[in-house]
Design an enzyme around this catalytic site. Sequence first.
Site, PDB file in Angstrom:
ATOM      1  N   GLY A  26       0.839  -1.211   0.000  1.00 53.96           N
ATOM      2  CA  GLY A  26       0.000   0.000   0.000  1.00 53.96           C
ATOM      3  C   GLY A  26       0.866   1.250   0.000  1.00 53.96           C
ATOM      4  O   GLY A  26       0.466   2.288   0.530  1.00 53.96           O
ATOM      5  N   ARG A  51      -2.303  -2.836  -5.643  1.00 55.57           N
ATOM      6  CA  ARG A  51      -2.955  -3.387  -6.833  1.00 55.57           C
ATOM      7  C   ARG A  51      -2.831  -2.472  -8.044  1.00 55.57           C
ATOM      8  O   ARG A  51      -2.722  -2.931  -9.169  1.00 55.57           O
ATOM      9  CB  ARG A  51      -4.446  -3.633  -6.533  1.00 55.57           C
ATOM     10  CG  ARG A  51      -4.696  -4.726  -5.507  1.00 55.57           C
ATOM     11  CD  ARG A  51      -6.126  -4.682  -5.001  1.00 55.57           C
ATOM     12  NE  ARG A  51      -6.446  -3.392  -4.391  1.00 55.57           N
ATOM     13  CZ  ARG A  51      -7.616  -3.072  -3.885  1.00 55.57           C
ATOM     14  NH1 ARG A  51      -8.601  -3.944  -3.912  1.00 55.57           N
ATOM     15  NH2 ARG A  51      -7.820  -1.890  -3.344  1.00 55.57           N
ATOM     16  N   TYR A 159      -8.024   0.528  17.576  1.00 58.31           N
ATOM     17  CA  TYR A 159      -9.126  -0.411  17.877  1.00 58.31           C
ATOM     18  C   TYR A 159      -8.717  -1.870  17.655  1.00 58.31           C
ATOM     19  O   TYR A 159      -9.518  -2.772  17.841  1.00 58.31           O
ATOM     20  CB  TYR A 159     -10.433  -0.028  17.178  1.00 58.31           C
ATOM     21  CG  TYR A 159     -10.441   0.054  15.672  1.00 58.31           C
ATOM     22  CD1 TYR A 159     -10.251  -1.064  14.878  1.00 58.31           C
ATOM     23  CD2 TYR A 159     -10.703   1.269  15.038  1.00 58.31           C
ATOM     24  CE1 TYR A 159     -10.291  -0.984  13.497  1.00 58.31           C
ATOM     25  CE2 TYR A 159     -10.748   1.367  13.664  1.00 58.31           C
ATOM     26  CZ  TYR A 159     -10.536   0.229  12.885  1.00 58.31           C
ATOM     27  OH  TYR A 159     -10.589   0.309  11.515  1.00 58.31           O
TER      28      TYR A 159
END
Length: 296
Positions: A26, A51, A159
Amino acid sequence: MEQTQGRAEGMLKDDALKGKTIVITGGGTGLGKAMGTYFLKLGANLVITSRKLEVLKQTSVEMEAATGGKVMAISCDVRKYEEVENMLAAAVSTFGKVDVLVNNAAGNFISPTERLSANAFSAIIDIVLKGSVNCSLALGKYWIKEKMPGNILNIVTTYAFTGSAYVVPSACAKGGVLAMTRSLAVEWGRHGIRCNAIAPGPFPTKGAWERLLPGAMAEKFDFKNRVPLKRVGEHQELANLAGFLVSDFSGYINGDVITIDGGEWLQGAGQFNALEMVPDAMWDNIEKTTRGASHS
Ligand code: HXC
Ligand code: NAP
């Protein structure tokens, strides 16, 4: 007065990453791009992968122009183990070796969980958890076979340890990546492979904001209001921490997760934290009442 010095400045000394080749999944956008640009400034060779090859190519041109470093842009869907192996082989063939993996690729959206299809749940788990597993496995096998030290940095989120409503697939996946971080730190420590994580709070990026705070939500749920420091993070602040963790200066840190969120998650945790809304005059009255109570 607010102290802003240092937020946008590089922290580590020049050449802190010289000779290292770093793969960032990424790496063409957002925080991956910010970390990669800083790693290049510190002397690393960089492999950015995701991608969309066109995005990666464009970013690599910008990065090379800004830093004078070497960037390899290569498409790789982290969900597919074979593509990860091919990416690694290409990186080794270009730069001779790979020293560091940053598992940064992610997918996310907000939704009440009961509205999700099973496939929607899998889509996130596959990118975040399975993608991080695939890359860590391929790199770990490579480092152990070559008898080389290695370093894995996982970008999770706060989280991962608290859980969060409305992003349950992401919370499950990031929690899994954190468990992998601590597990591999122990299992692969004897091979000289370190494994750590960063848990960022809110750092505005197009990718996250468009999906997590679409439309008017950005104003309504302004993240900086949730942060004790009353601001969001700056990309260089994250890049400084990441630069330290992928460098040899952090060589004795293994299996940790470092939070960089201005105190956001603790703000939500302490039972009395909401009392920040109480004005001074009300505190005067409260003090009279509570002090009086101790004498009755
Ligand atoms: C509900 C959704 C949905 C949505 C997709 N789906 N979007 N369901 N709400 N908003 C469902 C689809 O209907 C489908 O299920 C399944 O999910 C797969 O969708 P695809 O579009 O085919 O998936 P894919 O092409 O793989 O795209 C993955 C993606 C996309 C995650 C949906 O958003 C993406 O590519 N994201 C990459 C970048 C990203 O998300 N960046 C943000 C990271 S931020 P069905 O059943 O219909 O087939 C982050 C920050 C954390 O993690 C903390 C911030 C403070
Ligand atoms: P972003 O720009 O959307 O980055 C996500 C990246 O993942 C994109 O470059 C995307 O590129 C790539 N990706 C998605 N699916 C992939 C796949 N199957 N294979 C390979 N690459 C894939 O968002 P960001 O905000 O910079 O997020 C970066 C990281 O920080 C994520 O791990 C995120 O969870 C974490 N984080 C961000 C924040 C924040 O406030 N921004 C807070 C906490 C944690 P392609 O579309 O080209 O594949």
